[in-house]
Design a protein around this motif. Structure first.
Motif, PDB file in Angstrom:
ATOM      1  N   ASP A  57     -48.048 -54.901  23.593  1.00 28.33           N
ATOM      2  CA  ASP A  57     -47.704 -54.475  22.243  1.00 28.33           C
ATOM      3  C   ASP A  57     -48.865 -54.750  21.296  1.00 28.33           C
ATOM      4  O   ASP A  57     -49.607 -55.716  21.472  1.00 28.33           O
ATOM      5  CB  ASP A  57     -46.466 -55.217  21.736  1.00 28.33           C
ATOM      6  CG  ASP A  57     -45.228 -54.900  22.549  1.00 28.33           C
ATOM      7  OD1 ASP A  57     -45.162 -53.782  23.084  1.00 28.33           O
ATOM      8  OD2 ASP A  57     -44.346 -55.778  22.646  1.00 28.33           O
ATOM      9  N   PRO A  58     -49.038 -53.917  20.281  1.00 27.74           N
ATOM     10  CA  PRO A  58     -50.100 -54.175  19.310  1.00 27.74           C
ATOM     11  C   PRO A  58     -49.781 -55.403  18.460  1.00 27.74           C
ATOM     12  O   PRO A  58     -48.617 -55.788  18.309  1.00 27.74           O
ATOM     13  CB  PRO A  58     -50.114 -52.899  18.457  1.00 27.74           C
ATOM     14  CG  PRO A  58     -48.725 -52.353  18.575  1.00 27.74           C
ATOM     15  CD  PRO A  58     -48.277 -52.691  19.971  1.00 27.74           C
ATOM     16  N   VAL A  59     -50.812 -56.017  17.929  1.00 26.89           N
ATOM     17  CA  VAL A  59     -50.617 -57.111  16.982  1.00 26.89           C
ATOM     18  C   VAL A  59     -49.905 -56.547  15.759  1.00 26.89           C
ATOM     19  O   VAL A  59     -50.240 -55.461  15.278  1.00 26.89           O
ATOM     20  CB  VAL A  59     -51.978 -57.719  16.581  1.00 26.89           C
ATOM     21  CG1 VAL A  59     -51.815 -58.746  15.460  1.00 26.89           C
ATOM     22  CG2 VAL A  59     -52.636 -58.356  17.800  1.00 26.89           C
ATOM     23  N   SER A  92     -48.037 -60.730  21.245  1.00 24.67           N
ATOM     24  CA  SER A  92     -49.342 -60.103  21.031  1.00 24.67           C
ATOM     25  C   SER A  92     -50.159 -60.859  19.991  1.00 24.67           C
ATOM     26  O   SER A  92     -51.369 -61.050  20.149  1.00 24.67           O
ATOM     27  CB  SER A  92     -49.167 -58.637  20.598  1.00 24.67           C
ATOM     28  OG  SER A  92     -48.381 -58.547  19.414  1.00 24.67           O
ATOM     29  N   LEU A  93     -49.511 -61.320  18.926  1.00 22.42           N
ATOM     30  CA  LEU A  93     -50.220 -62.091  17.912  1.00 22.42           C
ATOM     31  C   LEU A  93     -50.616 -63.456  18.460  1.00 22.42           C
ATOM     32  O   LEU A  93     -51.731 -63.929  18.214  1.00 22.42           O
ATOM     33  CB  LEU A  93     -49.351 -62.249  16.664  1.00 22.42           C
ATOM     34  CG  LEU A  93     -49.932 -63.128  15.547  1.00 22.42           C
ATOM     35  CD1 LEU A  93     -51.316 -62.665  15.126  1.00 22.42           C
ATOM     36  CD2 LEU A  93     -48.984 -63.176  14.347  1.00 22.42           C
ATOM     37  N   GLU A  94     -49.731 -64.094  19.209  1.00 21.67           N
ATOM     38  CA  GLU A  94     -50.057 -65.398  19.775  1.00 21.67           C
ATOM     39  C   GLU A  94     -51.267 -65.303  20.699  1.00 21.67           C
ATOM     40  O   GLU A  94     -52.149 -66.174  20.690  1.00 21.67           O
ATOM     41  CB  GLU A  94     -48.855 -65.955  20.543  1.00 21.67           C
ATOM     42  CG  GLU A  94     -49.031 -67.395  21.015  1.00 21.67           C
ATOM     43  CD  GLU A  94     -49.176 -68.369  19.866  1.00 21.67           C
ATOM     44  OE1 GLU A  94     -50.266 -68.975  19.753  1.00 21.67           O
ATOM     45  OE2 GLU A  94     -48.230 -68.521  19.085  1.00 21.67           O
ATOM     46  N   GLU A 131     -57.140 -65.989  21.698  1.00 24.98           N
ATOM     47  CA  GLU A 131     -58.488 -65.486  21.967  1.00 24.98           C
ATOM     48  C   GLU A 131     -59.468 -65.928  20.889  1.00 24.98           C
ATOM     49  O   GLU A 131     -60.619 -66.267  21.171  1.00 24.98           O
ATOM     50  CB  GLU A 131     -58.462 -63.962  22.092  1.00 24.98           C
ATOM     51  CG  GLU A 131     -57.818 -63.463  23.371  1.00 24.98           C
ATOM     52  CD  GLU A 131     -58.001 -61.972  23.561  1.00 24.98           C
ATOM     53  OE1 GLU A 131     -57.724 -61.223  22.589  1.00 24.98           O
ATOM     54  OE2 GLU A 131     -58.423 -61.559  24.652  1.00 24.98           O
ATOM     55  N   LEU A 132     -59.010 -65.932  19.644  1.00 25.15           N
ATOM     56  CA  LEU A 132     -59.874 -66.405  18.564  1.00 25.15           C
ATOM     57  C   LEU A 132     -60.164 -67.893  18.710  1.00 25.15           C
ATOM     58  O   LEU A 132     -61.306 -68.340  18.534  1.00 25.15           O
ATOM     59  CB  LEU A 132     -59.221 -66.140  17.211  1.00 25.15           C
ATOM     60  CG  LEU A 132     -59.475 -64.782  16.571  1.00 25.15           C
ATOM     61  CD1 LEU A 132     -58.703 -64.665  15.271  1.00 25.15           C
ATOM     62  CD2 LEU A 132     -60.956 -64.574  16.317  1.00 25.15           C
ATOM     63  N   ARG A 133     -59.134 -68.674  19.014  1.00 25.79           N
ATOM     64  CA  ARG A 133     -59.340 -70.117  19.176  1.00 25.79           C
ATOM     65  C   ARG A 133     -60.399 -70.423  20.227  1.00 25.79           C
ATOM     66  O   ARG A 133     -61.128 -71.410  20.124  1.00 25.79           O
ATOM     67  CB  ARG A 133     -58.027 -70.802  19.574  1.00 25.79           C
ATOM     68  CG  ARG A 133     -57.051 -71.027  18.444  1.00 25.79           C
ATOM     69  CD  ARG A 133     -55.960 -71.990  18.838  1.00 25.79           C
ATOM     70  NE  ARG A 133     -55.122 -71.510  19.913  1.00 25.79           N
ATOM     71  CZ  ARG A 133     -54.016 -70.787  19.763  1.00 25.79           C
ATOM     72  NH1 ARG A 133     -53.634 -70.439  18.542  1.00 25.79           N
ATOM     73  NH2 ARG A 133     -53.297 -70.409  20.795  1.00 25.79           N
ATOM     74  N   ASN A 134     -60.459 -69.590  21.253  1.00 25.39           N
ATOM     75  CA  ASN A 134     -61.370 -69.847  22.361  1.00 25.39           C
ATOM     76  C   ASN A 134     -62.636 -69.003  22.304  1.00 25.39           C
ATOM     77  O   ASN A 134     -63.414 -68.986  23.253  1.00 25.39           O
ATOM     78  CB  ASN A 134     -60.633 -69.637  23.682  1.00 25.39           C
ATOM     79  CG  ASN A 134     -59.601 -70.717  23.909  1.00 25.39           C
ATOM     80  OD1 ASN A 134     -59.923 -71.845  24.256  1.00 25.39           O
ATOM     81  ND2 ASN A 134     -58.342 -70.384  23.663  1.00 25.39           N
ATOM     82  N   SER A 135     -62.838 -68.332  21.185  1.00 21.86           N
ATOM     83  CA  SER A 135     -64.082 -67.599  20.992  1.00 21.86           C
ATOM     84  C   SER A 135     -65.217 -68.581  20.728  1.00 21.86           C
ATOM     85  O   SER A 135     -65.000 -69.736  20.353  1.00 21.86           O
ATOM     86  CB  SER A 135     -63.947 -66.637  19.806  1.00 21.86           C
ATOM     87  OG  SER A 135     -63.793 -67.365  18.587  1.00 21.86           O
ATOM     88  N   ASP A 136     -66.441 -68.128  20.948  1.00 24.97           N
ATOM     89  CA  ASP A 136     -67.596 -68.979  20.677  1.00 24.97           C
ATOM     90  C   ASP A 136     -67.598 -69.468  19.234  1.00 24.97           C
ATOM     91  O   ASP A 136     -67.896 -70.635  18.952  1.00 24.97           O
ATOM     92  CB  ASP A 136     -68.895 -68.215  20.963  1.00 24.97           C
ATOM     93  CG  ASP A 136     -69.165 -68.051  22.442  1.00 24.97           C
ATOM     94  OD1 ASP A 136     -68.498 -68.729  23.250  1.00 24.97           O
ATOM     95  OD2 ASP A 136     -70.047 -67.238  22.790  1.00 24.97           O
ATOM     96  N   ALA A 186     -56.448 -63.179  13.079  1.00 25.18           N
ATOM     97  CA  ALA A 186     -55.949 -62.257  14.107  1.00 25.18           C
ATOM     98  C   ALA A 186     -55.210 -61.080  13.482  1.00 25.18           C
ATOM     99  O   ALA A 186     -55.132 -59.999  14.072  1.00 25.18           O
ATOM    100  CB  ALA A 186     -55.028 -63.001  15.071  1.00 25.18           C
ATOM    101  N   LEU A 187     -54.675 -61.278  12.290  1.00 27.17           N
ATOM    102  CA  LEU A 187     -53.994 -60.210  11.546  1.00 27.17           C
ATOM    103  C   LEU A 187     -54.952 -59.447  10.641  1.00 27.17           C
ATOM    104  O   LEU A 187     -54.529 -58.609   9.861  1.00 27.17           O
ATOM    105  CB  LEU A 187     -52.867 -60.806  10.698  1.00 27.17           C
ATOM    106  CG  LEU A 187     -51.657 -61.355  11.461  1.00 27.17           C
ATOM    107  CD1 LEU A 187     -50.806 -62.223  10.556  1.00 27.17           C
ATOM    108  CD2 LEU A 187     -50.830 -60.200  12.034  1.00 27.17           C
TER     109      LEU A 187
END
Length: 470
Positions: free
Chosen positions: A46-48, A78-80, A85-90, A121-122
């Motif tokens: 599902d999309p965010v 999807s948002l979670e 993914e953002l939390r674990n981005s460089d 993320a939003l």
């Protein structure tokens, strides 16, 4: 005697030349060498969800927070996953720092501590909003401000404004472009209005400039020094309104609440026995309270191996500044340990901690909420941050807790030391009040009581209430 603005910050915990952009961990600031297993939430095709805060209802009431409407109705899978993914981005992982002020093994991640990744993320990034920053000086040529719209008050320009690392760091923490540098600004798409007291001495002209330009928030990471004061900074109980000029009082009164939010850093003195004058000014000028926030520096021990990113959000907490005290009713906490941009070196960074660096995290959050809830007034955005602050960690300390009523059935407890608690951007985006939504099982759930209920230190009440929501 003249009163000299005092910068609210501490010396860097360790100074490092950053070689690779967005380095995950820096040599000298982490020596564990341990690979931590990362919690992975379930994915979704599902999309965010799209943030739509137009359902929030504006009111002229001084403690209105926009009613029950949220930017989103629930945290979907999807948002979670997008937040994960953002939390674990460089870029986000590069903000993880060994916080030696809090403890030898204590880690800080000032973005994740306030759940800012959910807004990013939003695509809530402060776009279209203006943050005013009053500080000693700035380096507009730093890489953090690449491509950013920056204006200046007091007739200054990028070439003529006083250069100083403190203001450079503060502005970048609020609205650094993040794609270019090491600091991830809370509101990376917001514009900046910069004012230096070296170039523009009267404080009131900077406030007037912020109001005239339409700034949603003015950040002040400084305080006044008073000769003979026990902690150098002027205490709220030791001085009357004559400490500041009538023009400054009037400018603040005209701006705070209806036009914008004024954010001040608390003192860094952990032994401070009273709030500083500017942090607690609404106690002498009550009309300011509806548009005022004071920020303390509170660290949370970050650990990515836990699904909530912290071993215990209610226990692994350390105060590394003064408490809120007389400013408690309008006080909020954020993690003020960060990589900070340095002046006179367009790619220079160091590590610093202080209320100076906690305050712009809150100012950036106001800008993001203004984008998410375009119909709400500045005072309602400010109230929304307070009523959704995570206060569960002090719930048992009942002797120091006072309950504040924001609306019928909607209350929030605040603490003499910790104010309303820790900044929680995720909770601020969710509905506050009665909600009907769909659980993972497919069952329709109705929350008959407000998510933040009377007489309780809500803490993660929003999260707990929506734990079964897909």
């Amino acid at each position: 005697m003249p009163f000299i603005p005092r910068i609210e910050s501490r010396i860097s915990l360790c100074r490092i030349s950053l070689i690779a952009p967005l380095a995950v961990l820096l040599s000298g600031c982490n020596s564990s060498g341990v690979t931590i297993p990362i919690y992975v939430p379930p994915g979704s095709t599902d999309p965010v969800p799209t943030c739509d805060g137009t359902g929030a209802t504006s009111s002229s009431d001084a403690l209105s927070f926009g009613g029950t409407g949220g930017c989103i109705s629930a945290i979907t899978d999807s948002l979670e996953y997008a937040a994960y993914e953002l939390r674990n981005s460089d870029a986000y992982q590069a903000q993880t720092i060994n916080n030696y002020s809090a403890g030898s093994s204590f880690k800080s991640n000032s973005l994740i501590a306030s759940r800012i990744e959910y807004a990013h993320a939003l695509d809530i990034t402060g776009a279209g909003k203006l943050i005013a920053v009053r500080d000693e000086g700035f380096d507009p040529n730093h890489i953090e401000f690449t491509g950013k719209t920056i204006s200046f008050s007091g007739g200054m320009t990028a070439a003529t404004i006083h250069k100083d690392s403190h203001g450079t760091a503060v502005a970048a923490l609020a609205a650094g472009a993040s794609a270019s540098g090491e600091t991830v600004g809370v509101a990376p798409d917001a514009s900046l209005l910069l004012s230096s007291w070296i170039d523009e001495e009267p404080e009131y002209t900077a406030v007037q400039a912020a109001e005239a330009a339409g700034a949603i928030v003015q950040n002040n990471s400084w305080g006044f020094i008073c000769e003979g004061d026990a902690f150098d900074e002027c205490g709220i109980n030791d001085y009357g309104l004559g400490l500041i000029t009538t023009n400054y009082r009037n400018a603040l009164t005209n701006y705070a609440g209806d036009e914008g939010v004024v954010v001040f850093s608390a003192s860094n003195e952990e032994d401070q026995t009273q709030a500083t004058f500017m942090a607690a000014l609404p106690s002498k000028l009550p009309a300011l309270e509806e548009g005022w926030l004071t920020v303390i520096n509170l660290a949370r021990d970050y650990d990515a191996s836990y699904d909530d990113q912290f071993r215990d959000r209610n226990a692994d907490i350390t105060l590394i500044s003064s408490g809120c005290m007389e400013a408690a009713r309008w006080c909020i906490a954020a993690d003020g340990t960060s990589y900070i941009a340095n002046a006179n070196d367009p790619t220079g960074y160091s590590i610093g901690t202080g209320t100076s660096y906690a305050a712009p995290r809150v100012s950036g959050a106001i800008a993001m909420l203004s984008q998410a809830f375009p119909t709400l007034s500045p005072k309602e955005l400010r109230n929304r941050l307070l009523v959704t602050a995570d206060n569960g960690f002090f719930a048992s300390d009942t002797s120091n807790i006072t309950t504040m009523t924001f609306a019928e059935g909607i209350t929030h407890d605040y603490h003499w030391t910790y104010g309303h608690g820790f900044l929680d951007v995720r909770a601020a985006l969710l509905p506050i009040g009665n909600v009907t939504t769909t659980a993972k099982s497919g069952k329709s759930l109705t929350f008959d009581q407000p998510l933040l209920v009377s007489g309780q230190a809500s803490g993660d009440a929003v999260k707990a209430a929506l734990a079964d929501v897909s």
